[in-house]
Write a protein that holds these residues in place. Structure first.
Motif, PDB file in Angstrom:
ATOM      1  N   ARG A  49      40.417  39.836  48.126  1.00 14.44           N
ATOM      2  CA  ARG A  49      41.711  39.696  47.533  1.00 14.44           C
ATOM      3  C   ARG A  49      41.781  41.343  46.633  1.00 14.44           C
ATOM      4  O   ARG A  49      40.846  41.743  46.421  1.00 14.44           O
ATOM      5  CB  ARG A  49      41.183  38.854  46.563  1.00 14.44           C
ATOM      6  CG  ARG A  49      40.730  38.920  45.190  1.00 14.44           C
ATOM      7  CD  ARG A  49      40.643  37.289  44.588  1.00 14.44           C
ATOM      8  NE  ARG A  49      40.115  37.250  43.330  1.00 14.44           N
ATOM      9  CZ  ARG A  49      39.583  37.181  42.602  1.00 14.44           C
ATOM     10  NH1 ARG A  49      40.326  36.243  42.593  1.00 14.44           N
ATOM     11  NH2 ARG A  49      38.638  37.128  41.350  1.00 14.44           N
ATOM     12  N   TRP A  58      46.746  37.971  41.950  1.00 10.77           N
ATOM     13  CA  TRP A  58      46.120  38.153  42.547  1.00 10.77           C
ATOM     14  C   TRP A  58      46.690  38.062  44.089  1.00 10.77           C
ATOM     15  O   TRP A  58      47.077  36.736  44.442  1.00 10.77           O
ATOM     16  CB  TRP A  58      44.723  37.638  43.569  1.00 10.77           C
ATOM     17  CG  TRP A  58      44.152  37.940  41.913  1.00 10.77           C
ATOM     18  CD1 TRP A  58      43.334  37.639  40.787  1.00 10.77           C
ATOM     19  CD2 TRP A  58      43.199  38.839  41.878  1.00 10.77           C
ATOM     20  NE1 TRP A  58      43.094  37.967  39.893  1.00 10.77           N
ATOM     21  CE2 TRP A  58      42.305  39.220  40.805  1.00 10.77           C
ATOM     22  CE3 TRP A  58      42.891  40.265  42.618  1.00 10.77           C
ATOM     23  CZ2 TRP A  58      41.808  39.790  40.306  1.00 10.77           C
ATOM     24  CZ3 TRP A  58      41.711  41.252  41.943  1.00 10.77           C
ATOM     25  CH2 TRP A  58      41.111  41.442  40.708  1.00 10.77           C
ATOM     26  N   TYR A  60      45.700  37.707  48.473  1.00 12.36           N
ATOM     27  CA  TYR A  60      45.148  37.085  49.749  1.00 12.36           C
ATOM     28  C   TYR A  60      44.725  38.461  50.849  1.00 12.36           C
ATOM     29  O   TYR A  60      45.972  38.767  50.956  1.00 12.36           O
ATOM     30  CB  TYR A  60      44.672  36.174  50.279  1.00 12.36           C
ATOM     31  CG  TYR A  60      43.608  34.967  49.203  1.00 12.36           C
ATOM     32  CD1 TYR A  60      43.232  34.639  49.364  1.00 12.36           C
ATOM     33  CD2 TYR A  60      44.367  33.408  48.992  1.00 12.36           C
ATOM     34  CE1 TYR A  60      41.881  34.267  48.215  1.00 12.36           C
ATOM     35  CE2 TYR A  60      43.899  32.820  48.422  1.00 12.36           C
ATOM     36  CZ  TYR A  60      42.762  32.899  47.849  1.00 12.36           C
ATOM     37  OH  TYR A  60      42.932  32.279  46.985  1.00 12.36           O
ATOM     38  N   GLY A  66      41.442  36.703  53.469  1.00 11.94           N
ATOM     39  CA  GLY A  66      40.617  36.492  52.464  1.00 11.94           C
ATOM     40  C   GLY A  66      39.283  36.420  51.834  1.00 11.94           C
ATOM     41  O   GLY A  66      38.822  35.452  51.687  1.00 11.94           O
TER      42      GLY A  66
END
Length: 89
Positions: A49, A58, A60, A66
């Motif tokens: 991330r 945040w 991914y 991710g």
């Protein structure tokens, strides 16, 4: 012809040494891919991330979904060869 002169005139073919080194390198890389099949994602450096453009949240990583890791190309080749061998039997 003296034995010393005979040994000095015989030289090994230089491309044979490169072929041996290339083969050893390929076998070493394949062994590396069998032991460690994943590598850190290049986009997120293995974090999975990174911060959004606003810097508040945040997101991914799109490239590794991710996970932070990607399958090595050599491992893909190893898996393909293994599956090809199984289908022949």
């Amino acid at each position: 012809m003296s034995p010393l002169l005979a040994t000095a005139s015989h030289t090994a073919h230089p491309s044979a040494a490169w072929l041996i080194l290339a083969t050893l390198g390929a076998v070493g890389y394949l062994a590396h891919c069998v032991i460690w099949p994943y590598r850190a994602c290049r986009k997120c450096q293995g974090a999975g991330r990174f911060r959004s453009p606003s810097g508040r949240a945040w997101r991914y990583c799109n490239r590794c979904s991710g996970k932070g890791a990607q399958l090595r190309p050599g491992r893909r080749v190893w898996t393909h060869l293994k599956n090809t061998n199984r289908h022949r039997k």
